[in-house]
Design a protein around this motif. Structure first.
Motif, PDB file in Angstrom:
ATOM      1  N   GLU A  25       0.811  -1.217   0.000  1.00 37.47           N
ATOM      2  CA  GLU A  25       0.000   0.000   0.000  1.00 37.47           C
ATOM      3  C   GLU A  25       0.845   1.267   0.000  1.00 37.47           C
ATOM      4  O   GLU A  25       0.377   2.327  -0.445  1.00 37.47           O
ATOM      5  CB  GLU A  25      -0.919   0.017   1.228  1.00 37.47           C
ATOM      6  CG  GLU A  25      -1.914  -1.141   1.291  1.00 37.47           C
ATOM      7  CD  GLU A  25      -2.710  -1.121   2.580  1.00 37.47           C
ATOM      8  OE1 GLU A  25      -2.570  -0.126   3.341  1.00 37.47           O
ATOM      9  OE2 GLU A  25      -3.460  -2.073   2.834  1.00 37.47           O
ATOM     10  N   VAL A  26       2.066   1.182   0.502  1.00 44.94           N
ATOM     11  CA  VAL A  26       2.879   2.401   0.659  1.00 44.94           C
ATOM     12  C   VAL A  26       3.865   2.596  -0.488  1.00 44.94           C
ATOM     13  O   VAL A  26       4.664   3.524  -0.455  1.00 44.94           O
ATOM     14  CB  VAL A  26       3.637   2.376   2.001  1.00 44.94           C
ATOM     15  CG1 VAL A  26       2.656   2.292   3.156  1.00 44.94           C
ATOM     16  CG2 VAL A  26       4.620   1.204   2.064  1.00 44.94           C
ATOM     17  N   GLY A 203       9.631  -2.741   6.665  1.00 42.07           N
ATOM     18  CA  GLY A 203       9.631  -1.781   5.569  1.00 42.07           C
ATOM     19  C   GLY A 203       8.430  -0.858   5.635  1.00 42.07           C
ATOM     20  O   GLY A 203       8.544   0.358   5.420  1.00 42.07           O
ATOM     21  N   TYR A 204       7.264  -1.431   5.950  1.00 42.09           N
ATOM     22  CA  TYR A 204       6.066  -0.603   6.124  1.00 42.09           C
ATOM     23  C   TYR A 204       6.260   0.363   7.288  1.00 42.09           C
ATOM     24  O   TYR A 204       5.888   1.542   7.212  1.00 42.09           O
ATOM     25  CB  TYR A 204       4.849  -1.495   6.371  1.00 42.09           C
ATOM     26  CG  TYR A 204       3.616  -0.726   6.774  1.00 42.09           C
ATOM     27  CD1 TYR A 204       2.843  -0.060   5.815  1.00 42.09           C
ATOM     28  CD2 TYR A 204       3.231  -0.642   8.111  1.00 42.09           C
ATOM     29  CE1 TYR A 204       1.717   0.658   6.186  1.00 42.09           C
ATOM     30  CE2 TYR A 204       2.105   0.078   8.490  1.00 42.09           C
ATOM     31  CZ  TYR A 204       1.358   0.729   7.520  1.00 42.09           C
ATOM     32  OH  TYR A 204       0.247   1.450   7.891  1.00 42.09           O
ATOM     33  N   GLY A 205       6.873  -0.120   8.370  1.00 45.22           N
ATOM     34  CA  GLY A 205       7.117   0.740   9.523  1.00 45.22           C
ATOM     35  C   GLY A 205       8.059   1.882   9.212  1.00 45.22           C
ATOM     36  O   GLY A 205       7.870   3.010   9.690  1.00 45.22           O
ATOM     37  N   PHE A 210       9.164   7.123   9.389  1.00 43.85           N
ATOM     38  CA  PHE A 210      10.229   8.026   8.935  1.00 43.85           C
ATOM     39  C   PHE A 210      10.028   8.520   7.505  1.00 43.85           C
ATOM     40  O   PHE A 210      10.918   9.168   6.957  1.00 43.85           O
ATOM     41  CB  PHE A 210      11.586   7.312   9.054  1.00 43.85           C
ATOM     42  CG  PHE A 210      11.871   6.780  10.425  1.00 43.85           C
ATOM     43  CD1 PHE A 210      12.163   7.640  11.476  1.00 43.85           C
ATOM     44  CD2 PHE A 210      11.817   5.415  10.688  1.00 43.85           C
ATOM     45  CE1 PHE A 210      12.419   7.154  12.747  1.00 43.85           C
ATOM     46  CE2 PHE A 210      12.068   4.912  11.959  1.00 43.85           C
ATOM     47  CZ  PHE A 210      12.371   5.790  12.991  1.00 43.85           C
ATOM     48  N   ASP A 211       8.887   8.212   6.907  1.00 46.58           N
ATOM     49  CA  ASP A 211       8.561   8.646   5.549  1.00 46.58           C
ATOM     50  C   ASP A 211       9.623   8.199   4.537  1.00 46.58           C
ATOM     51  O   ASP A 211       9.952   8.917   3.598  1.00 46.58           O
ATOM     52  CB  ASP A 211       8.411  10.171   5.501  1.00 46.58           C
ATOM     53  CG  ASP A 211       7.635  10.626   4.267  1.00 46.58           C
ATOM     54  OD1 ASP A 211       6.801   9.843   3.776  1.00 46.58           O
ATOM     55  OD2 ASP A 211       7.879  11.752   3.791  1.00 46.58           O
ATOM     56  N   LEU A 285      18.347  11.052  -5.262  1.00 49.22           N
ATOM     57  CA  LEU A 285      17.065  10.491  -5.690  1.00 49.22           C
ATOM     58  C   LEU A 285      16.333   9.852  -4.508  1.00 49.22           C
ATOM     59  O   LEU A 285      16.923   9.071  -3.752  1.00 49.22           O
ATOM     60  CB  LEU A 285      17.288   9.431  -6.768  1.00 49.22           C
ATOM     61  CG  LEU A 285      17.555   9.906  -8.195  1.00 49.22           C
ATOM     62  CD1 LEU A 285      17.770   8.717  -9.096  1.00 49.22           C
ATOM     63  CD2 LEU A 285      16.399  10.751  -8.699  1.00 49.22           C
ATOM     64  N   ASN A 286      15.053  10.166  -4.374  1.00 47.12           N
ATOM     65  CA  ASN A 286      14.269   9.558  -3.305  1.00 47.12           C
ATOM     66  C   ASN A 286      14.206   8.044  -3.445  1.00 47.12           C
ATOM     67  O   ASN A 286      14.239   7.309  -2.452  1.00 47.12           O
ATOM     68  CB  ASN A 286      12.847  10.132  -3.313  1.00 47.12           C
ATOM     69  CG  ASN A 286      12.794  11.555  -2.804  1.00 47.12           C
ATOM     70  OD1 ASN A 286      13.648  11.973  -2.030  1.00 47.12           O
ATOM     71  ND2 ASN A 286      11.808  12.305  -3.246  1.00 47.12           N
ATOM     72  N   SER A 287      14.097   7.566  -4.683  1.00 49.05           N
ATOM     73  CA  SER A 287      13.996   6.123  -4.892  1.00 49.05           C
ATOM     74  C   SER A 287      15.257   5.404  -4.451  1.00 49.05           C
ATOM     75  O   SER A 287      15.197   4.333  -3.838  1.00 49.05           O
ATOM     76  CB  SER A 287      13.710   5.830  -6.365  1.00 49.05           C
ATOM     77  OG  SER A 287      14.697   6.418  -7.193  1.00 49.05           O
TER      78      SER A 287
END
Length: 681
Positions: A25-26, A203-205, A210-211, A285-287
């Motif tokens: 979902e994220v 990973g979801y956490g 921490f965005d 890069l964010n990715s």
């Protein structure tokens, strides 16, 4: 004690299970989600979200018939566009633009109704596609940025499940072949599945707390890392456990000895991989910066599961899990000639010639990088082209006189007229028009004369940005093409920063681990050579065999990080055993050959498993992931069967004790070395 460990893991699964289910979902897969916040095109996307109606979903309806559209075709197109207008709130009435040869008619459709909700945007695109239907030889396609985002999201939605199932199937087959047991393979595979759930939950956490940016790419690679690295650790542990079962009557004692023997190497190797991945936090890069902690979570989840849950389960199952090849207490392993002993002996006869020949081979393969084509265009990023890409190709072919993909300029509202005038006067601009205004900004659509993502359009974007900056108008230039340009620029910056950072981090860890400067330099030189050779192999096959029209901009950096970290991983297994043999008094040549003979089989099995898991990426429909999977798989195999077996071994034979300079092992006389006990790692 084993029952307690298993119980704690079962309790943990009750907690992490629901969180793991939310990992998908994220995931963020829009181009703007990959870019840094400082990029000009990112600023444009952020401002668009604040305009009246919010972010717009832009589509292009493309009607085409070879030989020319008929009057009936035009009437059918107009009727369908009117139906779209009735069904949705559009920003402005669509206007049909015919191509010069009369074969094609395009309508630009834009709506702010879906807003920022991805499900609503996808429903809008799907709804327009249901209305836009070609009949009787008339083709009707829905393209544009909105349709491309929907098609990209559809691909990423299928990646997690497809990748997990394919990787599990590959690992299952390999484990059955390696263990030759109908039961044993199930244990590490089940534990790897538990580690995957743990990694997804953490990973979801990370995203929630921490965005941290999570993309479909980083999520897929995390799955591969958990299964690949986890299986590698399991192979090393189970191999040592099998040996210890012949020396200890109780499985608990045998497992304790196995953990003491191989635990330090597993901890060091996983720590090296985690440190290399964490260097990606420095990426612009964010990715890429998000892939660092996400990948690290995968490796550490595999480590924790394979050093706690796996030993507990194996102890509870006892010796019978190895059936039919059960290692009996007090028995000796069946004597057989080791392939790696033969390979090592042959290499030791002519070490200089073998080393020079291997280095020449790697250098020759690296020349293939000269055949790597330019950056991959968006239209070439799918192995199976979706509707949005075929629509884009039709537009490029039928409207050569102008771009059909607008550049978006965000201008301060009080300077909008000056920005519009400057844009129209920029070389390479066909037309420009003002659109929405709000929040102190005005949106201006600019159409270049050159095709999207061409060299001509790139020059137009750069000229537009330079002109607006020179005038001090405070405007930003964005849109899909500008995003691709910013993406390539950020990738180039990240390579110059992260490559030396990874080398420094890995080198520091190896110095502490091996107590030497020469051995770490040798390992780093070997993995860098493997990286160059693997990229060269990619250059030899990507376009000639696979038909790829470009190279993903992130291929160089990501393949470097993974191959250096994972390659050093195997080097640690070999060097750790070599150092142990040297400390026990073995001559340098004997230490090298013994280390190769005792660890070669495990390293080879682990290398094949890891290469196979990354090779699964080549089955996915995204060219960037196919290229990454191929390069890493090829590099791991080169490292396993050429570099570790021949080059590192022969270099060790030639360097002798100088390998361990300036540590005590490099200058201690032989008798003193024999009296010493192995130092803890």
């Amino acid at each position: 004690m084993p029952w307690v460990v298993v119980g704690l893991w079962l309790a943990a699964l009750v907690f992490v299970g629901p969180l793991a289910g939310r990992f998908g979902e994220v995931q963020q897969n829009r181009a703007v989600d990959y870019l840094p916040d400082s990029a000009d095109s990112t600023q444009v996307a952020r401002i668009q979200e604040e305009l009246p109606g919010g972010e717009s979903t832009d589509l292009v309806l493309v009607y085409h018939r070879d030989g020319g559209l008929t009057a009936a075709d035009r009437s059918a197109a107009a009727a369908q566009v009117a139906e779209v207008e009735d069904a949705y709130e559009l920003s402005q009435p669509p206007r049909g633009v015919p191509s010069g040869d009369g074969d094609t008619l395009m309508y630009a459709v834009s709506s702010t109704q879906p807003g920022q909700d991805e499900d609503a945007r996808d429903a809008f695109v799907d709804g327009v596609r249901e209305i836009t239907v070609g009949t009787g030889g008339l083709s009707a396609e829905v393209g544009g940025p909105g349709a491309l985002n929907t098609d990209m999201g559809t691909v990423f939605e299928t990646i997690d499940g497809t990748l997990l199932l394919a990787t599990l199937a590959v690992v299952t087959v390999l484990l059955v072949l390696i263990y030759r047991s109908p039961f044993l393979w199930l244990v590490p595979l089940a534990v790897a599945g538990v580690a995957t759930a743990l990694a997804m939950a953490v990973g979801y956490g990370l995203h929630a707390l921490f965005d941290v940016t999570v993309t479909g790419q980083s999520g897929g690679i995390m799955t591969v890392l958990v299964l690949g690295a986890g299986t590698d650790y399991a192979l090393l542990l189970i191999s040592r456990y099998r040996e210890e079962l012949r020396r200890h009557e109780r499985p608990y004692d045998a497992m304790s000895a196995a953990l003491r023997g191989c635990g330090p190497a597993v901890l060091a190797s996983s720590g090296t991989v985690a440190a290399g991945l964490l260097c990606l936090l420095a990426a612009d890069l964010n990715s890429s910066s998000g892939m660092g902690p996400v990948g690290m979570v995968g490796v550490l989840a595999a480590l924790v599961a394979m050093t706690t849950l796996l030993p507990a389960v194996l102890v509870l199952l006892g010796r019978r899990v190895f059936w039919p090849l059960i290692p009996a207490f007090g028995s000796a392993p069946r004597a057989r000639r080791s392939l790696f002993a033969v390979m090592g002996t042959s290499a030791a006869r002519r070490p200089t010639a073998v080393l020079a020949g291997g280095a020449a081979l790697l250098g020759a393969l690296a020349l293939g990088t000269l055949n790597l084509t330019g950056d991959l265009k968006q239209e070439d990023s799918f192995t199976d082209r979706p509707e949005s890409i075929t629509a884009l190709q039709t537009l490029e072919r039928e409207y050569p006189e102008r771009s059909t993909r607008p550049l978006t300029v965000m201008a301060p509202a009080d300077r909008a007229d000056a920005v519009l005038e400057r844009a129209r006067g920029t070389e390479g601009v066909a037309e420009a028009a003002a659109g929405r205004s709000g929040g102190g900004w005005t949106e201006i659509s600019v159409f270049a004369t050159a095709a999207p993502e061409s060299a001509g359009e790139t020059r137009t974007i750069e000229a537009l940005r330079d002109g607006l900056d020179d005038d001090g108008l405070g405007a930003h230039v964005g849109g899909p093409s500008a995003q691709r340009l910013d993406l390539a620029d950020s990738e180039a910056r990240d390579r110059s920063v992260i490559v030396p950072l990874v080398l420094a981090a890995v080198f520091g860890i190896l110095v502490v681990l091996l107590r030497s400067l020469v051995a770490p330099l040798l390992l780093l030189a070997a993995v860098v050579a493997v990286w160059g050779a693997a990229l060269g192999l990619g250059g030899l096959v990507f376009e000639p065999l696979f038909g790829f029209a470009g190279t993903d901009p992130g291929l160089g950096l990501l393949s470097f990080v993974f191959l250096v970290a994972l390659g050093v991983d195997y080097g640690i297994f070999l060097m750790h055993r070599m150092r142990e043999e040297s400390l026990n008094g073995a001559e340098p040549e004997a230490a090298a050959l013994t280390a190769l003979r005792t660890t070669g089989g495990v390293i080879a099995s682990a290398g094949v498993v890891l290469a196979a898991t990354f090779a699964v990426l080549t089955t996915l429909p995204l060219v960037g992931l196919v290229e990454l999977g191929f390069v890493i798989a090829a590099g791991v195999l080169l490292d396993t069967f050429l570099v570790r077996t021949y080059l590192v071994t022969t270099a060790s034979v030639l360097l002798r004790r100088r390998m361990w300079w300036p540590g005590r092992l490099s200058r201690a006389p032989e008798p003193a070395v024999r009296e010493r006990q192995p130092e803890p790692v």
